[in-house]
Design a protein around this motif. Sequence first.
Motif, short mmCIF file in Angstrom:
data_model
loop_
_atom_site.label_atom_id
_atom_site.label_comp_id
_atom_site.label_asym_id
_atom_site.label_seq_id
_atom_site.Cartn_x
_atom_site.Cartn_y
_atom_site.Cartn_z
N ALA A 133 -4.82 5.25 7.41
CA ALA A 133 -5.92 6.04 6.96
C ALA A 133 -5.83 7.45 7.67
CB ALA A 133 -7.15 5.34 7.24
N TRP A 171 0.87 -1.23 -0.06
CA TRP A 171 0.04 0.00 0.03
C TRP A 171 0.85 1.10 0.00
CZ3 TRP A 171 -0.41 4.11 2.95
CH2 TRP A 171 -1.50 5.14 3.13
N MET A 182 -10.66 2.05 4.13
CA MET A 182 -9.85 3.14 3.75
C MET A 182 -10.43 4.05 2.70
SD MET A 182 -6.97 2.63 5.23
CE MET A 182 -5.27 3.01 3.90
#
Length: 569
Positions: free
Chosen positions: A337, A189, A355
């Motif tokens: 987040a 990510w 998210m």
Amino acid sequence: MKLRYSTTALALALIVTGAPVRADMDAARAFLDAEIGDLSVLTREEQEAEMQWFIDAAEPFQGMDIRIVSETITTHEYESKVLAPAFTAITGIRVTHDLIGEGDVVEKLQTQMQTGENVYDMYINDADLIGTHWRYQQVRNMTDWMAGEGADVTNPGLDLEDFIGLASTTAPDGKLYQLPVQQFANLYWFRHDWFTDPEIMAEFKEEYGYDLGVPVNWSAYEDIAEFFTGKTIDGVQVYGNMDYGKKDPSLGWRFTDAWLSMAGAGDVGEPNGFPVDEWGIRVNDDYQPVGSCVARGGDTNGPAAVYAIEKYIDWLKNYTPPAAAGMTFSEAGPVPAQGNIAQQMFWYTAFTADMVKEGLPVMNEDGTPKWRMAPSPYGAYWEEGMKVGYQDVGSATLMTSTPVDRAQAAWLYAQFIVSKTVDTKKSHVGLTFVRDSSVRHESFTERAPNLGGLVEFYRSPDRTRWSDTGLNVPDYPRLAQLWWQNIGDASSGAKTAQEALDALCEQQESILDRLQRSGVQGDLGPVLNEPQDPEHWLAQPGAPKPKLENEKPEPVTVAYEELIQRWQE
């Protein structure tokens, strides 16, 4: 796309008041109207036909109370709060779907295995236990079940070929032991907006001499982590890595979920390394475990495994928010987040639903994310053909100790929550795909730009290269609990990575030895090799591999758009 879900008033009334329940097509139509609509791969006529099949098949079990258990994630919350009441209203079978911690699910299942007491009528537990289920033969293999006692309650529209995770739930005997209900991968990510910012890109190129992009290997990941840590972007202090380190059962998953093989420990092979897997357990040609320590041909404490733990600790200390060292999996999950994390190597796509919520610092005003997901980079010992990452495959599991009629009723519920009528809507809620038809539904083509690469990943052939714990692990409940305790010793500094892994592999072999002596797994159980000088095994081809002189090879990155193009092609 705005999503909502609500049980029908009828279903709720039946559950709350405890009134007698009867199979009801009106309840089915109300459920389809209120909950499913056009979020299904089936036409309305086909949906009603499938619901009628469930009504007819459930007739012998009306009024029966059954208990189901799963871990607590968004997908299972939807099943428990929405689909279970709807199933009760439609079929007349009362379902209690309990939500508990993942470790507690395994504990309950282990209790039923040991005592024979029917604690739950069905478990939704990870396919990580496939090696356990196949060896102990205490779960119904679904291939024989669907042809025998479960034949009359097996949906003719189940369409097993549509499921994308069956390889994870199939044993070497060719039998299916569990039915996937949800699955999610462990990917990389990153903040796409920062990685494509011209000023940040130019600064990185000047400092490191190569382009900022998705890291292909751990060398690049480490450089990127170093680069971002300590910067102030958008008014917040940024960290280049996110992880967690509390000595807690969830720390075990962090490593059994393929971390060692991502570093390059174990052998080539998909879905899992063979003969040495990502836990470092070696098996013979008959899948009998023969060792975990290097001295017996295993790789749990080999150089690649030590490198994997040392990198984790280095990154946790140097590039991660200080509080993360005391966090568990569930506590660390929401942190990216909050907007101060540049990248995370070990990130589960199950977090996607949380998210993409409106108003988060990592979301744009138009509903698109500022972040993206991509394949995780690999470590210095990794080689082509090795497993590239982990994929959780939560699956319906029927124990042999569950009475036949209760297993049949539970099997109907399992099929209901993955039915083609229901699955596309459920996939929108939890974003944990199990059916190819759902991920290819036009509604996901529309929603794809808002999901950061999730849809592109699950539509690509790459999705099969991420897999769960495989067949080399003969007793997941007993062996898994060793990991968090020993890795916790390394994470806290109580032991070096080598010391912690030496202890881990020895403890694993102690359990393998007990299984061998007991004979409880018969011809499928362990047959340990005699210990030898570790150099004997390190000199052999494959795992365990000798220590590399250079554990930081040349860093490599790739543009995210190039990765997406590969997936789309």
